[in-house]
Design a protein around this motif. Structure first.
Motif, PDB file in Angstrom:
ATOM      1  N   GLU A  22       0.836  -1.197   0.000  1.00  8.29           N
ATOM      2  CA  GLU A  22       0.000   0.000   0.000  1.00  8.29           C
ATOM      3  C   GLU A  22       0.873   1.250   0.000  1.00  8.29           C
ATOM      4  O   GLU A  22       1.869   1.334   0.708  1.00  8.29           O
ATOM      5  N   ILE A  42       0.383   7.179   2.994  1.00 11.01           N
ATOM      6  CA  ILE A  42      -0.740   8.117   2.943  1.00 11.01           C
ATOM      7  C   ILE A  42      -0.249   9.497   2.501  1.00 11.01           C
ATOM      8  O   ILE A  42      -0.925  10.203   1.754  1.00 11.01           O
ATOM      9  N   ASN A  80       2.906   6.831   6.901  1.00 10.69           N
ATOM     10  CA  ASN A  80       2.039   5.690   6.611  1.00 10.69           C
ATOM     11  C   ASN A  80       0.757   5.742   7.445  1.00 10.69           C
ATOM     12  O   ASN A  80       0.686   6.449   8.469  1.00 10.69           O
ATOM     13  N   GLN A  81      -0.254   4.992   6.993  1.00  7.89           N
ATOM     14  CA  GLN A  81      -1.532   4.935   7.709  1.00  7.89           C
ATOM     15  C   GLN A  81      -1.302   4.526   9.158  1.00  7.89           C
ATOM     16  O   GLN A  81      -0.592   3.578   9.449  1.00  7.89           O
ATOM     17  N   TYR A  97      -0.354  11.981  -2.209  1.00  7.64           N
ATOM     18  CA  TYR A  97      -1.339  11.414  -1.296  1.00  7.64           C
ATOM     19  C   TYR A  97      -1.761  10.070  -1.851  1.00  7.64           C
ATOM     20  O   TYR A  97      -2.289   9.992  -2.967  1.00  7.64           O
ATOM     21  N   ARG A  98      -1.461   9.018  -1.126  1.00  4.68           N
ATOM     22  CA  ARG A  98      -1.739   7.645  -1.563  1.00  4.68           C
ATOM     23  C   ARG A  98      -1.188   7.392  -2.977  1.00  4.68           C
ATOM     24  O   ARG A  98      -1.841   6.798  -3.829  1.00  4.68           O
ATOM     25  N   GLU A 125     -11.251  12.807   2.733  1.00  2.88           N
ATOM     26  CA  GLU A 125     -10.451  11.909   3.577  1.00  2.88           C
ATOM     27  C   GLU A 125      -9.495  12.650   4.496  1.00  2.88           C
ATOM     28  O   GLU A 125      -8.745  12.031   5.250  1.00  2.88           O
ATOM     29  N   SER A 152      -9.203   9.933   7.081  1.00  2.00           N
ATOM     30  CA  SER A 152      -8.095   9.001   7.296  1.00  2.00           C
ATOM     31  C   SER A 152      -6.870   9.723   7.837  1.00  2.00           C
ATOM     32  O   SER A 152      -6.037   9.126   8.507  1.00  2.00           O
TER      33      SER A 152
END
Length: 255
Positions: A4, A7, A31-32, A66-67, A85, A164
Motif C-alpha cells: 500500500e 498516505i 504511513n496509515q 497522497y496515496r 479523507e 483518514s
C-alpha cells in the motif's frame, strides 16, 4: 497484492518564497496509523510544511503525494476524494461565530457530502459531539463556549467526515496544562478508535511527547527525524537537546 502506498509522501521537496528558501530537498514518508509531530523554533517552516501536505501550498520543486498520487495534478474527482479523507484543525479553530455548535459541523458535512441522507448526517454529528463531550451544547454559539470547549469543537469539525488523515496546527495553543493533556488524550483516543493518521504542529514538548510516534525537528532549512519520546530525549543533535530543554545557550540562534 502490492504494498500500500504511503498516505503522504514528500519526494525531494523544496519551497521558496521569492529569494527566501524555506527548505530544500526534503523527503518524508507517512504511513496509515502514524502520528508525526513537527516541532522546532518559530519561523522554521513547520506551518509551511503542514500547508504543503494539505495542498494549500505547492512546492517549488519535488512532489507531494497522497496515496501515491501527486497533489498538484489530482483530477477533480480525486481532489474531492482527498478533501473527503482529510481533516484539519486550524490554530485559531476557524469556527463560524454566527453558527451554533451543531451548525458548524453540519456546514462541513454538507460541503463534503451534499447528497448524503440528512437523518444519517444528523446522527453522525450527534455521535461525534458525544465523543468530544459537547452534545449538551448543540444550540450554543462558539462565543458562549470556554477555550477548551472551542478547541474540542474545532477537533470535532476536523473529524466530522471521518478522515483518514488529520492535521492539527497547535491543538493546545492558549490552553492550561490540564486542559491541554485532556485535549491530547481525546485526540489519541479518537485516532485509535478510527485508525487515523495524525500530523501535528506544536512547540509544547510535553504534548509533543504525548502525541508522537515520531518527532520531526524543523531547523530552518534542516530537518531531523528523531523518533519517539525516548529516542528524541537521547538524540545526539545538540540543537534537539537545546530545544527540548529550553536552553538559552546553544547552537540555535536566540530569537
Amino acid at each position: 497484492m502490492g504494498k500500500e502506498a504511503p498516505i503522504i509522501e514528500l519526494r525531494s521537496v523544496s519551497l521558496e518564497f521569492g529569494e527566501l528558501s524555506i527548505f530544500n530537498n526534503l523527503s518524508l514518508t507517512i504511513n496509515q496509523g502514524d502520528s508525526l509531530v513537527l516541532v522546532g523554533p518559530s519561523g522554521s517552516g513547520k506551518s509551511s510544511l503542514l500547508k504543503l501536505m494539505t495542498g494549500l501550498l505547492e512546492p517549488t520543486g519535488g512532489e507531494v503525494l497522497y496515496r501515491g498520487k501527486s497533489l498538484s495534478i489530482l483530477s477533480k474527482t480525486d481532489h474531492l476524494q482527498f478533501l473527503s479523507e482529510v481533516g484539519m484543525l486550524f490554530q485559531q479553530n476557524a469556527l463560524f461565530d454566527s453558527m451554533t455548535v451543531f451548525q458548524n459541523l453540519s456546514f462541513v458535512l454538507n460541503e463534503i457530502k451534499p447528497t448524503a441522507n440528512e437523518e444519517e448526517k444528523s446522527q453522525e454529528i450527534l455521535k461525534l459531539l458525544q465523543a468530544v463531550g459537547l452534545d449538551h451544547v448543540l444550540d450554543n454559539f462558539p462565543g458562549e463556549l470556554s477555550g477548551g470547549m472551542q478547541k474540542r469543537l474545532g477537533i470535532a469539525r476536523a473529524l466530522v467526515v471521518r478522515p483518514s488523515l488529520v492535521f492539527y496546527d497547535d491543538p493546545t495553543a492558549g490552553l492550561d496544562p490540564i486542559t491541554s493533556r485532556k485535549i491530547v488524550n481525546m485526540i489519541l483516543e479518537l485516532q485509535k478508535k478510527w485508525d487515523g493518521t495524525l500530523v501535528t504542529v506544536t512547540n509544547d514538548m510535553m504534548r509533543a511527547f504525548q502525541l508522537a510516534g515520531q518527532c520531526l525537528f524543523c531547523f530552518k532549512e534542516d530537518f531531523v527525524l528523531t523518533g519517539n519520546e525516548q529516542q528524541t530525549r537521547q538524540h545526539h543533535d545538540p540543537r534537539v537537546q537545546q530545544f527540548i530543554h529550553g536552553q538559552v545557550q546553544g547552537p540555535l540562534e536566540a530569537l
